[in-house]
Design an enzyme around this catalytic site. Sequence first.
Site, short mmCIF file in Angstrom:
data_model
loop_
_atom_site.label_atom_id
_atom_site.label_comp_id
_atom_site.label_asym_id
_atom_site.label_seq_id
_atom_site.Cartn_x
_atom_site.Cartn_y
_atom_site.Cartn_z
N CYS A 15 6.04 -6.20 -18.90
CA CYS A 15 6.05 -7.56 -19.43
C CYS A 15 7.46 -7.83 -19.94
O CYS A 15 8.28 -6.92 -20.00
CB CYS A 15 5.09 -7.72 -20.60
SG CYS A 15 3.40 -7.29 -20.23
N ARG B 40 9.53 -9.74 -14.61
CA ARG B 40 8.79 -8.63 -15.22
C ARG B 40 7.29 -8.92 -15.30
O ARG B 40 6.52 -8.08 -15.77
CB ARG B 40 9.32 -8.37 -16.64
CG ARG B 40 10.79 -7.99 -16.68
CD ARG B 40 11.24 -7.69 -18.09
NE ARG B 40 10.56 -6.51 -18.61
CZ ARG B 40 10.94 -5.26 -18.40
NH1 ARG B 40 12.01 -5.02 -17.68
NH2 ARG B 40 10.25 -4.26 -18.91
N TRP C 220 2.48 -9.33 -17.69
CA TRP C 220 1.97 -8.73 -16.46
C TRP C 220 0.76 -7.93 -16.92
O TRP C 220 0.89 -6.86 -17.52
CB TRP C 220 3.05 -7.83 -15.84
CG TRP C 220 2.58 -7.04 -14.67
CD1 TRP C 220 2.35 -5.70 -14.62
CD2 TRP C 220 2.33 -7.52 -13.35
NE1 TRP C 220 1.96 -5.33 -13.37
CE2 TRP C 220 1.93 -6.43 -12.57
CE3 TRP C 220 2.39 -8.79 -12.75
CZ2 TRP C 220 1.59 -6.55 -11.23
CZ3 TRP C 220 2.06 -8.90 -11.42
CH2 TRP C 220 1.67 -7.80 -10.67
N ASN D 265 5.47 -5.06 -24.98
CA ASN D 265 5.56 -4.62 -23.58
C ASN D 265 5.25 -3.13 -23.59
O ASN D 265 5.94 -2.37 -24.26
CB ASN D 265 6.97 -4.88 -23.05
CG ASN D 265 7.23 -4.13 -21.75
OD1 ASN D 265 6.34 -3.96 -20.93
ND2 ASN D 265 8.46 -3.68 -21.59
N GLY D 266 4.21 -2.71 -22.87
CA GLY D 266 3.89 -1.28 -22.81
C GLY D 266 2.41 -1.04 -22.89
O GLY D 266 1.60 -1.94 -22.61
N GLU E 258 3.69 -2.03 10.86
CA GLU E 258 4.29 -2.44 9.60
C GLU E 258 5.82 -2.54 9.73
O GLU E 258 6.44 -3.48 9.24
CB GLU E 258 3.88 -1.47 8.48
CG GLU E 258 4.47 -1.72 7.12
CD GLU E 258 4.23 -3.12 6.55
OE1 GLU E 258 3.42 -3.88 7.11
OE2 GLU E 258 4.90 -3.47 5.57
N LYS F 98 7.91 -6.01 9.13
CA LYS F 98 9.00 -6.11 8.15
C LYS F 98 10.23 -6.69 8.81
O LYS F 98 10.89 -7.58 8.29
CB LYS F 98 9.36 -4.73 7.61
CG LYS F 98 8.76 -4.11 6.42
CD LYS F 98 8.44 -4.87 5.20
CE LYS F 98 7.39 -5.90 5.37
NZ LYS F 98 6.14 -5.70 4.71
N GLU G 179 9.82 -10.52 9.95
CA GLU G 179 9.67 -11.54 8.91
C GLU G 179 10.95 -11.81 8.13
O GLU G 179 11.13 -12.91 7.62
CB GLU G 179 8.50 -11.23 7.96
CG GLU G 179 8.72 -10.07 7.04
CD GLU G 179 7.54 -9.83 6.09
OE1 GLU G 179 6.94 -10.80 5.62
OE2 GLU G 179 7.24 -8.66 5.82
N HIS H 50 0.47 0.41 30.32
CA HIS H 50 -0.57 -0.52 30.76
C HIS H 50 -0.08 -1.96 30.72
O HIS H 50 -0.88 -2.89 30.73
CB HIS H 50 -1.83 -0.34 29.91
CG HIS H 50 -2.39 1.05 30.03
ND1 HIS H 50 -3.00 1.50 31.18
CD2 HIS H 50 -2.36 2.10 29.18
CE1 HIS H 50 -3.35 2.78 31.02
NE2 HIS H 50 -2.97 3.16 29.81
N LYS I 196 4.94 -15.94 -0.90
CA LYS I 196 4.49 -14.64 -1.41
C LYS I 196 2.97 -14.56 -1.43
O LYS I 196 2.39 -13.53 -1.15
CB LYS I 196 5.07 -14.41 -2.81
CG LYS I 196 4.75 -13.05 -3.40
CD LYS I 196 5.42 -11.94 -2.62
CE LYS I 196 5.04 -10.56 -3.07
NZ LYS I 196 5.25 -9.55 -1.99
#
Length: 612
Positions: free
Chosen positions: A2, A27, A74, A100-101, A485, A489, A492, A508, A607
């Site tokens: 946070c 954060r 967060w 924060n923690g 993947e 990446k 995009e 094939h 996002k």
Amino acid sequence: MCGIVGFVGESHAKEKIIDGLKRLEYRGYDSAGIALPINGKIEIRKHVGEIANLEKIIGEPEYDAPVGIGHTRWATHGAPSDVNAHPHGNQDNSIAIVHNGIIENYQEIREWLIREFGVEFKSETHTEVIAHLIGIYYDGDLLQAVNKAVEEMRGAYAIAAIAADEPDKIVAVRKDAPLVAGIGKGFNFIASDIPALLKYVREVYLIENNETVVLTKDKITIYNDKGETVKRDVFHVSWDADAAEKEGYEHFMIKEIHEQPKGIGETLLRRLKDEGGIETVNLDGISMTKEDIEGYDKVYIVACGTAYHAGLIGKMAIEKMAKIPVDVDVASAFRYRDPFVNEKTLFIAISQSGETLDTLAALREAKSKGARILSVVNVVGSSVARESDDVFYTWAGPEIAVASTKAYTTQLICMYLIALYMGRTKGTITDEYYTFIMNELKALPEKVEAILAQEDKIAALAAKFHHKEHIFFIGRGLDSCVSYEGSLKLKEISYIHSFAIAAGELKHGTIALMDPDSLVVALATQDFLYEKMVSNIVEVQARGARIIGLAKEGKTEIEKVSDEVFYIPQCADEVTPVLSVVPLQLFAYYVAKERGCNIDKPKNLAKSVTVE
Ligand code: F6R
């Protein structure tokens, strides 16, 4: 993770704090709040959502003061909501704190506060105990009350506190969470990180572990854990705020790629426990008894994009270890094809944001058909998490770059742990195999570090091949899943046309596309498929394609059939995806950089995809 900010000066604390919080949104951004001592009372204003929401609700001029503290959250304990947002106050709001923690013994403290002092808790957070503890110890001296409260607490924290009776000061304390004090003229700041302060100050004190700081408008005093004053050198900040938020990295994506060892380690740590000398998977809070597992005749994994690619690896792991058939589907297809789902289905939704509309709709569809819902989610309290029966959180921390990296590798860790747990509980794997894979997982953070240390090699490959217009990714078994993947990446963020295919499928049809302009990234990390993969590489090489090979250290045969080779550390075949994806992420990043693309915000993407 946070962000906290405190300001003490002559006036306009509110504006300074809001500015600082905006700089700390990286954060965490699920809720925000501010506390200001006004007319002998503390006014707390807080709101779920981004800082912009908070700004709207505290627009009124009466909520201004020379001192205040703020927070951007967060969520870890307690879903994102108005009431769980910080600041938290004590019983009569004469004390307010931001934190924060994590307070590890918060449950113990909470029970003690209820039993001995009849404290009534308002939120589900662990943080609230701090406010009440300080309130209980407060007798007109905030510093002393904070020090006493800290003695009771175990865990990691950066805390800033204010008291209605001492409206001219902030007391802050740090243990294993970042804290800096900004030095102004006639005002001072406290914050989690330098970017929060840079609009107003360039000189800071870096607060160290177990130190307490008292800030007034004219003075910053730092104390060590013995209560002695500490003399700290002034640190002059020469970089700008944008760079600082990214901790010196040029983009969030590369920062997040580098955060993977930490995220993987943290995701593992939260789910391991010692059971009579044996380290085991801890699924506390998730209902998965032997009867449950034996009762499932099928697992359905549903997700989108990168999370779907993590699901493909999850399928391999669960089928191999728990011997239960697994279907993996993209959420947008699942919901429209009347899938075979019933009470005997375990439905696993994977989502970084927990807000992807298709995934959420698929989850609801599976739920309506009676399936048990387990989700693998990064954002605490998100819609997917809330609507699931059980949640297995990834501990990647906030992912800001649109291209997902650390969420993917932590999702893989969750899938391995679920597979191991099911296999062991069901008795479909031996104890030796269980311990072997567990040790392989625990070794991953260090091995990812070893790959990151070779970043220059990947950057050089990107410099050599960034002009290619068609790049193929091929692999067999687990490698084919990682190929998807790697290809996603690259396309995009670099806008290069890219295609991934299981290497055995090439002949094939797709091999018709191979010519001297093609670049093929060939993954050959599966020991038992290595020779077959080398044969596939020979096939594309014969059509003139250039090859970048990817193999485990010591498997050097591939050099004879590749233009370039990158090696990953030795590991069990099962866990290679966590390692092999890292050079592919780096390759995508450096190719996009060579091409001058907007890496953190690629065109046409968002996002969180909350539309169909
Ligand atoms: C690609 C990427 C997307 C997401 C997908 C699902 O880098 O980030 O493909 O993986 O949109 O998002 P979540 O995991 O939030 O459900």
